[in-house]
Motif scaffolding. Structure first.
Motif, short mmCIF file in Angstrom:
data_model
loop_
_atom_site.label_atom_id
_atom_site.label_comp_id
_atom_site.label_asym_id
_atom_site.label_seq_id
_atom_site.Cartn_x
_atom_site.Cartn_y
_atom_site.Cartn_z
N LEU A 1 0.81 -1.22 0.00
CA LEU A 1 0.00 0.00 0.00
C LEU A 1 0.85 1.27 0.00
CD1 LEU A 1 -2.67 -0.98 2.70
CD2 LEU A 1 -2.90 -1.12 0.21
N GLY A 2 2.12 1.12 0.24
CA GLY A 2 3.00 2.25 0.46
C GLY A 2 3.28 3.09 -0.77
N THR A 3 3.62 4.36 -0.49
CA THR A 3 4.08 5.26 -1.54
C THR A 3 5.49 4.81 -1.94
OG1 THR A 3 5.07 6.75 0.09
CG2 THR A 3 2.77 7.20 -0.56
N GLU A 4 6.03 5.42 -2.94
CA GLU A 4 7.39 5.06 -3.37
C GLU A 4 8.39 5.26 -2.23
OE1 GLU A 4 8.35 3.46 -6.15
OE2 GLU A 4 6.20 3.36 -6.52
N LYS A 5 8.24 6.32 -1.47
CA LYS A 5 9.15 6.56 -0.34
C LYS A 5 9.02 5.44 0.70
CE LYS A 5 10.37 9.78 3.36
NZ LYS A 5 10.86 8.72 4.16
N THR A 6 7.81 5.05 1.01
CA THR A 6 7.59 3.98 1.98
C THR A 6 8.21 2.68 1.47
OG1 THR A 6 5.61 4.97 2.92
CG2 THR A 6 5.79 2.58 3.11
N LYS A 7 8.01 2.38 0.21
CA LYS A 7 8.61 1.17 -0.36
C LYS A 7 10.13 1.21 -0.26
CE LYS A 7 4.77 0.08 -3.28
NZ LYS A 7 4.18 -0.26 -4.52
N ARG A 8 10.73 2.36 -0.56
CA ARG A 8 12.19 2.49 -0.44
C ARG A 8 12.63 2.30 1.00
NH1 ARG A 8 11.47 6.81 -3.78
NH2 ARG A 8 11.77 8.27 -2.07
N ASP A 9 11.90 2.91 1.94
CA ASP A 9 12.24 2.77 3.37
C ASP A 9 12.22 1.30 3.79
OD1 ASP A 9 12.44 5.52 3.58
OD2 ASP A 9 10.53 5.78 4.65
N ILE A 10 11.21 0.57 3.40
CA ILE A 10 11.09 -0.84 3.78
C ILE A 10 12.17 -1.67 3.09
CG2 ILE A 10 9.59 -2.89 3.66
CD1 ILE A 10 7.22 -0.96 4.17
N GLU A 11 12.45 -1.37 1.84
CA GLU A 11 13.53 -2.07 1.14
C GLU A 11 14.87 -1.83 1.82
OE1 GLU A 11 13.14 -0.62 -2.86
OE2 GLU A 11 11.42 -1.92 -3.27
N GLU A 12 15.12 -0.59 2.24
CA GLU A 12 16.37 -0.27 2.93
C GLU A 12 16.47 -0.97 4.28
OE1 GLU A 12 16.69 4.00 3.11
OE2 GLU A 12 16.86 4.17 0.92
N MET A 13 15.35 -1.20 4.91
CA MET A 13 15.33 -1.92 6.18
C MET A 13 15.67 -3.40 5.97
SD MET A 13 11.87 -0.26 7.79
CE MET A 13 11.76 -1.36 9.18
N ASN A 14 15.45 -3.91 4.77
CA ASN A 14 15.66 -5.32 4.43
C ASN A 14 14.93 -6.24 5.41
OD1 ASN A 14 16.70 -7.24 2.68
ND2 ASN A 14 18.45 -7.64 4.00
N VAL A 15 13.75 -5.84 5.80
CA VAL A 15 13.00 -6.56 6.82
C VAL A 15 12.15 -7.69 6.25
CG1 VAL A 15 11.05 -4.96 6.82
CG2 VAL A 15 11.61 -6.18 8.88
N LEU A 16 11.63 -7.54 5.05
CA LEU A 16 10.71 -8.56 4.52
C LEU A 16 11.35 -9.93 4.33
CD1 LEU A 16 8.52 -6.45 2.08
CD2 LEU A 16 7.86 -7.49 4.24
N PRO A 17 12.53 -10.04 3.71
CA PRO A 17 13.11 -11.39 3.57
C PRO A 17 13.40 -12.05 4.91
CG PRO A 17 14.20 -9.84 2.11
CD PRO A 17 13.31 -9.04 3.01
#
Length: 120
Positions: free
Chosen positions: A90-106
């Motif tokens: 659901l995130g905006t591009e900034k939110t997606k980048r933040d979550i990707e940088e966190m590397n939390v999903l994998p």
């Protein structure tokens, strides 16, 4: 197609229509009414599970039984994965980048998958 609105999700699980404080990090999302309700449900489940775990301290049979502890850790990981996955979708591009940088999903996916397999 359902109309989507902008919301800001805090680390405490609050979903707000506007960011209330510039010092707080928010995940900005675009969500329909139903998607917001789904997100609220995931956050509710996480908070309920956390309260349940805290209460387990007073229940020695449950607290010191590793099978229950593994189950609770698996549920925590699964809920955290679902929350971040949903925020990402659901995130905006900034939110997606933040979550990707966190590397939390994998990492969360591996933890929830591994723990659930052990409990089965």
């Amino acid at each position: 197609m359902e109309q989507k609105e902008t919301f800001f999700v805090t680390a405490k699980g609050e979903i707000q229509p506007i960011p209330a404080d510039d010092l707080i990090h928010y995940f900005e999302i675009q969500a329909s009414y139903d998607e917001k309700k789904q997100l609220e449900h995931i956050i509710y489940e996480m908070k309920a599970n956390t309260k349940k775990e805290w209460l387990d301290i007073w229940s020695p049979k449950r607290h010191f039984n590793e099978a229950y502890a593994e189950h609770d850790r698996g549920k925590d990981s699964k809920l955290a994965y679902e929350l971040f996955r949903f925020l990402y979708l659901l995130g905006t591009e900034k939110t997606k980048r933040d979550i990707e940088e966190m590397n939390v999903l994998p990492e969360l996916y591996e933890q929830s998958h591994d723990t659930i397999e052990k409990v089965k």
